[in-house]
Design an enzyme around this catalytic site. Structure first.
Site, PDB file in Angstrom:
ATOM      1  N   ASP A  96       2.894  -1.246  -4.433  1.00 45.20           N
ATOM      2  CA  ASP A  96       1.528  -0.725  -4.373  1.00 45.20           C
ATOM      3  C   ASP A  96       1.290   0.158  -3.149  1.00 45.20           C
ATOM      4  OD1 ASP A  96       1.070  -2.280  -6.592  1.00 45.20           O
ATOM      5  OD2 ASP A  96      -0.690  -3.297  -5.784  1.00 45.20           O
TER       6      ASP A  96
ATOM      7  N   HIS B  62      -8.581   3.382  -3.299  1.00 45.16           N
ATOM      8  CA  HIS B  62      -8.391   1.939  -3.107  1.00 45.16           C
ATOM      9  C   HIS B  62      -9.701   1.166  -2.876  1.00 45.16           C
ATOM     10  CE1 HIS B  62      -6.251  -1.752  -1.846  1.00 45.16           C
ATOM     11  NE2 HIS B  62      -5.181  -1.191  -2.398  1.00 45.16           N
TER      12      HIS B  62
ATOM     13  N   HIS C 209       4.762  -3.790  -1.423  1.00 47.44           N
ATOM     14  CA  HIS C 209       4.023  -2.595  -1.005  1.00 47.44           C
ATOM     15  C   HIS C 209       4.956  -1.572  -0.346  1.00 47.44           C
ATOM     16  CE1 HIS C 209       0.905  -5.670  -1.383  1.00 47.44           C
ATOM     17  NE2 HIS C 209       0.034  -4.684  -1.539  1.00 47.44           N
TER      18      HIS C 209
ATOM     19  N   HIS D 189      -3.310   3.330  -9.364  1.00 47.01           N
ATOM     20  CA  HIS D 189      -3.844   2.304  -8.449  1.00 47.01           C
ATOM     21  C   HIS D 189      -5.148   2.780  -7.807  1.00 47.01           C
ATOM     22  CE1 HIS D 189      -3.649  -1.392  -6.283  1.00 47.01           C
ATOM     23  NE2 HIS D 189      -3.285  -0.894  -5.115  1.00 47.01           N
TER      24      HIS D 189
END
Length: 236
Positions: free
Chosen positions: A58, A113, A203, A109
């Site tokens: 991510d 964010h 990540h 994604h």
């Protein structure tokens, strides 16, 4: 009645053809397609004994860490899924293009964010569609998976995602590598919780990911030794 059945059969064939043509080129073919998340594979002797996981990253792409992770994945012949933040794709388009060229899945994604459970419909659409546009420019396809930031989701988020042609994709193994608990801790948390069908969260962006990079070779080597296969996610 016979004519009606013929018409219906033709309609089904057309629908199947359209669905196949909608898939990204070279992705999701029956020859290499991964089992759907949460579903058992086809009941054949070869497949039923197989073990598989979905490795996901991510918050990238990141100039420093994404490139390192790609080199490690390439060395171990592993394909993964990268849930990318649109703003980072805009900043590092060549990295997104590289992720795709190496055969990994690139998915949505959000743009910046945010917590999508707190976004109104207009903001939600902007977050998803703008990211789609930048990802499509680098990969040639529109992502079908959406991973809400922080894993924050509810019925409204799921419904809105579906309206935009997306499936919500979370995870089942979270070593909290983002908190930098130590390389050995990240390794232990993944290896102690993983099982067939696990979706592993790691990540490659959003901060210092040096511990993630350091932990990755041991995780890959150990899981391969245990007989696991690695599949990318496409949310077909």
């Amino acid at each position: 009645m016979k004519d009606l059945r013929f018409v219906l059969a033709i309609g089904v064939c057309v629908a199947l053809g359209l669905a196949a043509s909608a898939a990204p080129p070279g992705r999701g073919s029956t020859a290499t397609a991964a089992p759907q998340v949460g579903a058992a594979p086809a009941a054949t002797t070869a497949v039923s004994t197989a073990k598989w996981v979905y490795l996901t990253f991510d918050d990238g792409p990141s100039a420093k860490y994404t490139a390192q992770i790609l080199r490690i994945l390439q060395a171990y012949h592993v394909r993964a899924t990268f849930f990318e933040v649109g703003q980072n794709v805009k900043r590092y388009p060549a990295l997104t293009r590289r992720v795709d060229q190496l055969g990994h899945s690139v998915q949505n994604h959000s743009w910046s964010h945010p917590n999508l459970t707190k976004a109104n419909w207009s903001t939600f659409k902007y977050q998803v569609r703008t990211t789609d546009r930048y990802l499509r420019a680098q990969t040639g396809y529109t992502p079908r998976c959406l991973r809400p930031p922080y894993g924050a989701t509810n019925r409204v988020v799921a419904k809105r995602a579906a309206m935009l042609g997306k499936k919500i994709q979370l995870w089942s193994v979270d070593p909290a590598d983002w908190s930098r608990p130590g390389t050995s801790v990240i390794v232990r948390r993944v290896l102690s919780k993983v099982h067939t069908g696990s979706v592993i969260l790691m990540h490659d962006g959003g901060g210092n990911r040096s511990q993630t990079v350091a932990a990755l070779p041991t995780i890959l080597k150990t899981l391969k030794a245990r007989g696991y296969l690695f599949y990318p996610l496409w949310c077909q």
